[in-house]
Design a protein around this motif. Structure first.
Motif, PDB file in Angstrom:
ATOM      1  N   GLU A  29       0.243  -7.287  -2.657  1.00  0.00           N
ATOM      2  CA  GLU A  29       0.736  -8.128  -1.564  1.00  0.00           C
ATOM      3  C   GLU A  29      -0.433  -8.584  -0.689  1.00  0.00           C
ATOM      4  N   TYR A  30      -1.304  -7.647  -0.376  1.00  0.00           N
ATOM      5  CA  TYR A  30      -2.490  -7.929   0.447  1.00  0.00           C
ATOM      6  C   TYR A  30      -3.345  -9.008  -0.203  1.00  0.00           C
ATOM      7  N   LYS A  31      -3.552  -8.903  -1.512  1.00  0.00           N
ATOM      8  CA  LYS A  31      -4.399  -9.862  -2.235  1.00  0.00           C
ATOM      9  C   LYS A  31      -3.783 -11.257  -2.270  1.00  0.00           C
ATOM     10  N   SER A  32      -2.464 -11.343  -2.112  1.00  0.00           N
ATOM     11  CA  SER A  32      -1.814 -12.655  -2.142  1.00  0.00           C
ATOM     12  C   SER A  32      -1.987 -13.407  -0.822  1.00  0.00           C
ATOM     13  N   GLY A  33      -2.477 -12.730   0.207  1.00  0.00           N
ATOM     14  CA  GLY A  33      -2.743 -13.371   1.489  1.00  0.00           C
ATOM     15  C   GLY A  33      -2.587 -12.396   2.637  1.00  0.00           C
ATOM     16  N   HIS A  34      -3.616 -12.302   3.501  1.00  0.00           N
ATOM     17  CA  HIS A  34      -3.590 -11.372   4.631  1.00  0.00           C
ATOM     18  C   HIS A  34      -4.279 -11.995   5.832  1.00  0.00           C
ATOM     19  N   LEU A  35      -4.033 -11.427   7.002  1.00  0.00           N
ATOM     20  CA  LEU A  35      -4.685 -11.908   8.209  1.00  0.00           C
ATOM     21  C   LEU A  35      -6.176 -11.620   8.132  1.00  0.00           C
ATOM     22  N   PRO A  36      -6.989 -12.523   8.690  1.00  0.00           N
ATOM     23  CA  PRO A  36      -8.430 -12.277   8.724  1.00  0.00           C
ATOM     24  C   PRO A  36      -8.720 -10.937   9.408  1.00  0.00           C
ATOM     25  N   THR A  37      -9.645 -10.195   8.898  1.00  0.00           N
ATOM     26  CA  THR A  37     -10.143  -8.892   9.374  1.00  0.00           C
ATOM     27  C   THR A  37      -9.195  -7.725   9.096  1.00  0.00           C
ATOM     28  N   ALA A  38      -8.030  -7.978   8.501  1.00  0.00           N
ATOM     29  CA  ALA A  38      -7.104  -6.883   8.199  1.00  0.00           C
ATOM     30  C   ALA A  38      -7.648  -6.020   7.068  1.00  0.00           C
ATOM     31  N   LYS A  39      -7.538  -4.714   7.248  1.00  0.00           N
ATOM     32  CA  LYS A  39      -7.957  -3.751   6.225  1.00  0.00           C
ATOM     33  C   LYS A  39      -6.692  -3.234   5.537  1.00  0.00           C
ATOM     34  N   ASN A  40      -6.702  -3.170   4.223  1.00  0.00           N
ATOM     35  CA  ASN A  40      -5.522  -2.741   3.475  1.00  0.00           C
ATOM     36  C   ASN A  40      -5.525  -1.243   3.217  1.00  0.00           C
ATOM     37  N   ILE A  41      -4.539  -0.572   3.798  1.00  0.00           N
ATOM     38  CA  ILE A  41      -4.274   0.838   3.511  1.00  0.00           C
ATOM     39  C   ILE A  41      -2.761   0.943   3.342  1.00  0.00           C
ATOM     40  N   PRO A  42      -2.259   1.044   2.112  1.00  0.00           N
ATOM     41  CA  PRO A  42      -0.815   1.079   1.890  1.00  0.00           C
ATOM     42  C   PRO A  42      -0.114   2.182   2.687  1.00  0.00           C
ATOM     43  N   MET A  43       1.130   1.881   3.087  1.00  0.00           N
ATOM     44  CA  MET A  43       1.912   2.782   3.919  1.00  0.00           C
ATOM     45  C   MET A  43       1.980   4.199   3.353  1.00  0.00           C
ATOM     46  N   ASN A  44       2.225   4.327   2.060  1.00  0.00           N
ATOM     47  CA  ASN A  44       2.369   5.670   1.481  1.00  0.00           C
ATOM     48  C   ASN A  44       1.081   6.483   1.592  1.00  0.00           C
ATOM     49  N   LYS A  45      -0.076   5.819   1.533  1.00  0.00           N
ATOM     50  CA  LYS A  45      -1.352   6.535   1.669  1.00  0.00           C
ATOM     51  C   LYS A  45      -1.564   7.002   3.104  1.00  0.00           C
ATOM     52  N   ILE A  46      -1.290   6.129   4.074  1.00  0.00           N
ATOM     53  CA  ILE A  46      -1.464   6.509   5.485  1.00  0.00           C
ATOM     54  C   ILE A  46      -0.526   7.657   5.841  1.00  0.00           C
ATOM     55  N   ILE A  47       0.725   7.553   5.418  1.00  0.00           N
ATOM     56  CA  ILE A  47       1.711   8.581   5.774  1.00  0.00           C
ATOM     57  C   ILE A  47       1.391   9.915   5.098  1.00  0.00           C
ATOM     58  N   SER A  48       0.881   9.872   3.883  1.00  0.00           N
ATOM     59  CA  SER A  48       0.601  11.132   3.179  1.00  0.00           C
ATOM     60  C   SER A  48      -0.624  11.851   3.726  1.00  0.00           C
TER      61      SER A  48
END
Length: 100
Positions: A29-48
């Motif tokens: 999803e991130y690779k299909s388009g994201h806000l400038p400067t946004a860092k991708n850390i999927p929800m399941n990784k952050i929560i775990s």
């Protein structure tokens, strides 16, 4: 609910590059388009394992596609003592140019 603030996605432009913006969507999803400067850390990784990715002394702006995952992530992180702000509306409502 949580006791953290929310900010509308379309008023964040002035903050880009000056805040820690975390996109909790999946990598495809991130690779299909994201806000400038946004860092991708999927929800399941952050929560775990939030301590692996985040520092309790910093503030994080959390965004997803429409606001559901970011709200859940913010609620979880706030309860764990993190300083978070939910980016309401998500990437899908952003009127600016997305990065790929």
């Amino acid at each position: 609910m949580g006791y953290f603030n929310s900010i509308d996605v379309n008023v964040i432009d002035g903050l880009l590059g000056r805040v820690n913006l975390i996109d909790v969507r999946e990598p495809y999803e991130y690779k299909s388009g994201h806000l400038p400067t946004a860092k991708n850390i999927p929800m399941n990784k952050i929560i775990s394992d939030p301590g692996k990715y985040l520092d309790r002394s910093k503030r994080y702006y959390i965004i997803c596609q429409s606001g559901g995952r970011s709200l859940r992530t913010c609620t979880f992180l706030w309860q764990k003592g993190y300083d978070v702000i939910n980016v309401a509306g998500g990437t899908g409502s952003y009127r600016g140019k997305l990065r790929k």
